[in-house]
Design a protein around this motif. Structure first.
Motif, short mmCIF file in Angstrom:
data_model
loop_
_atom_site.label_atom_id
_atom_site.label_comp_id
_atom_site.label_asym_id
_atom_site.label_seq_id
_atom_site.Cartn_x
_atom_site.Cartn_y
_atom_site.Cartn_z
N GLY A 1 -12.43 -13.21 -12.53
CA GLY A 1 -11.48 -14.28 -12.81
C GLY A 1 -10.04 -13.81 -12.81
N CYS A 2 -9.80 -12.55 -12.55
CA CYS A 2 -8.45 -12.01 -12.47
C CYS A 2 -7.90 -12.11 -11.05
CB CYS A 2 -8.43 -10.54 -12.90
SG CYS A 2 -8.72 -10.26 -14.65
N GLY A 3 -6.60 -12.02 -10.92
CA GLY A 3 -5.97 -11.89 -9.62
C GLY A 3 -5.63 -10.44 -9.33
N CYS A 4 -5.56 -10.08 -8.05
CA CYS A 4 -5.26 -8.69 -7.67
C CYS A 4 -4.17 -8.67 -6.60
CB CYS A 4 -6.51 -7.99 -7.12
SG CYS A 4 -7.84 -7.80 -8.32
N ARG A 5 -3.14 -7.86 -6.83
CA ARG A 5 -2.08 -7.67 -5.85
C ARG A 5 -2.02 -6.19 -5.48
NH1 ARG A 5 0.94 -11.40 -9.32
NH2 ARG A 5 2.01 -9.61 -10.27
N MET A 6 -1.93 -5.91 -4.18
CA MET A 6 -1.98 -4.53 -3.72
C MET A 6 -0.72 -4.17 -2.95
SD MET A 6 -4.65 -2.91 -0.93
CE MET A 6 -3.92 -3.85 0.42
N ASP A 7 -0.17 -2.98 -3.22
CA ASP A 7 0.96 -2.43 -2.48
C ASP A 7 0.61 -1.03 -2.00
OD1 ASP A 7 2.89 -4.57 -2.87
OD2 ASP A 7 3.01 -3.90 -4.95
N VAL A 8 1.02 -0.71 -0.76
CA VAL A 8 0.85 0.64 -0.24
C VAL A 8 2.07 1.46 -0.64
CG1 VAL A 8 0.60 2.05 1.84
CG2 VAL A 8 -0.49 -0.20 1.73
N THR A 9 1.85 2.59 -1.29
CA THR A 9 2.97 3.44 -1.72
C THR A 9 3.12 4.68 -0.84
OG1 THR A 9 1.59 4.62 -3.34
CG2 THR A 9 2.76 2.64 -4.09
N THR A 10 2.05 5.09 -0.17
CA THR A 10 2.09 6.29 0.68
C THR A 10 1.12 6.12 1.84
OG1 THR A 10 2.60 7.76 -1.18
CG2 THR A 10 1.68 8.79 0.79
N TYR A 11 1.53 6.58 3.01
CA TYR A 11 0.59 6.66 4.13
C TYR A 11 0.99 7.79 5.07
CZ TYR A 11 -1.83 5.78 8.51
OH TYR A 11 -2.59 5.93 9.65
N CYS A 12 0.05 8.70 5.29
CA CYS A 12 0.15 9.71 6.33
C CYS A 12 -1.18 9.75 7.06
CB CYS A 12 0.46 11.09 5.75
SG CYS A 12 2.21 11.44 5.59
N PRO A 13 -1.19 9.66 8.37
CA PRO A 13 -2.45 9.62 9.11
C PRO A 13 -3.14 10.97 9.15
CG PRO A 13 -0.62 9.73 10.64
CD PRO A 13 -0.02 9.59 9.27
N PRO A 14 -4.43 10.99 9.44
CA PRO A 14 -5.13 12.27 9.61
C PRO A 14 -4.66 12.97 10.87
CG PRO A 14 -6.56 10.45 10.21
CD PRO A 14 -5.32 9.84 9.63
N GLY A 15 -4.86 14.28 10.91
CA GLY A 15 -4.50 15.07 12.09
C GLY A 15 -5.70 15.85 12.59
#
Length: 387
Positions: free
Chosen positions: A288-302
């Motif tokens: 019954g809760c709401g969820c908000r998502m933010d991306v704070t970091t992204y580095c792709p695999p190598g």
């Protein structure tokens, strides 16, 4: 060739350069990496190598320099100038006052990764003095903010220089890290309904929703366990921080959850966000809760192919200097090799002196022998003695 390079190495001078680097408290995000940028720029400028600054905003900048070589191809060395905060507790000596004890150089950043940077600066000094010459054009790229949001490399990628091969000098114990996992970090805000703790039925507790999310992450990990890539490792997802509540007798309105996600080849930011969103939708429906998502970091695999022609050459250099067969492995942390490869299309490996287990630790150190051998391997790979 090995003796020609290694016999030129002055251990005392090499250690002094690395010590000077350690003495710059280039902490992020709590401090500033500008002192280290200034040091490297001044060092290269004093050698007459004509470095240039790449503005990253707020007085911060990357440092680049190019040393012409014999061949037309170009190899790029990448090293980050910043370190994580050292603190003061537990250190046997001040973290920014480097000390040598039992063949080890101690100080914050000694392993991660001012030891590697010092090796390259020393080789640049030898080149400027006419003692060695690059086998091919050499681009030195020293970037800021790797330990935070990769501002330096992202700024570089807005106006990039494309080389033929890249070595990221993170500490690998002089083993060839052919790949690494990518990383994403998420901030999830779970919104419930506040109420008096004595009347919980009038509220919706977001902490319960966070507990439900933890169970779903644990279940999802069984799927991620099957995503195991050679020279990268296993995909993973972990909840690492939870924050909620203001008073013991209140049902909180919100709960903030931080999630660390490690990616392997075949995963990207879009697919990972899609999968996490599915878990959050389930939490919303069940809690019954709401969820908000933010991306704070992204580095792709190598990932670099072990069949690449340069890998054989690096293995030869390692064996010549250390007397041991080169080891190919995964880099145990995330890094910037994948980011550079994704945007430039240039193959990259992670390779440098020092042990990654020392990174971010109290009493961080690098062995003097690692510095000497790292310098010799870089030297053999990138330079030849000038006759």
């Amino acid at each position: 060739m090995r003796n020609g390079i290694i016999n030129l190495i002055d251990r005392e001078r090499l250690v002094q350069i690395v010590s000077d680097c350690i003495s710059c408290p280039s902490e992020v995000p709590t401090g500033s990496d500008e002192c280290m940028s200034q040091y490297v720029y001044g060092f290269l400028n004093d050698l007459g190598l004509k470095p240039w600054k790449q503005d990253c905003g707020d007085g911060r900048f990357n440092v680049l320099a190019r040393i012409p070589g014999i061949e037309k191809q170009e190899i790029m060395y990448c090293g980050h100038l910043d370190v994580v905060p050292a603190g003061t507790d537990g250190w046997d000596s001040p973290p920014y006052e480097p000390q040598i004890r039992k063949g080890r150089l101690y100080g914050r950043g000694s392993a991660d990764m001012k030891g590697s940077i010092g090796c390259m600066l020393y080789l640049a000094e030898l080149a400027a003095k006419g003692k060695i010459v690059p086998l091919e054009n050499l681009l030195l790229f020293f970037d800021i903010d790797e330990e935070n949001h990769n501002l330096g490399v992202r700024t570089f990628l807005t106006d990039p220089i494309v080389s033929d091969f890249i070595i990221v000098g993170e500490p690998t114990s002089l083993e060839l890290a052919m790949g690494h996992r990518g990383v994403m970090a998420f901030r999830v805000e779970i919104v419930g309904k506040s109420a008096h703790a004595a009347q919980p039925d009038y509220g919706i507790n977001p902490i319960r929703a966070a507990a439900l999310l933890q169970k779903k992450v644990d279940g999802y990990q069984t799927i991620l366990d099957g995503r195991n890539v050679k020279y990268q490792g296993r995909s993973s997802m972990e909840i690492t921080m939870i924050q909620a509540g203001r008073k013991v007798n209140m049902i909180p309105e919100t709960c903030q959850v931080m999630i660390d996600r490690r990616l392997t080849d075949g995963e990207d930011d879009v697919s990972v966000q899609r999968e996490l969103n599915r878990l959050l939708k389930e939490v919303e429906q069940e809690s019954g809760c709401g969820c908000r998502m933010d991306v704070t970091t992204y580095c792709p695999p190598g990932l670099c192919s072990e069949a690449h022609e340069r890998i054989g050459r690096i293995k030869e250099c390692v064996k010549s200097v250390t007397g041991k067969e080169a080891v190919l492995k995964a880099f145990d942390a995330s890094g910037e090799a994948g980011l550079l490869t994704q945007y430039l299309g240039t193959p990259a490996i992670t390779f440098g002196p020092g042990d990654i287990k020392q990174a971010h630790t109290v009493n961080e150190y690098i062995s003097i022998e690692d510095l000497v051998q790292g310098t010799a391997i870089y030297g053999m790979l990138m330079f030849t003695p000038k006759s």
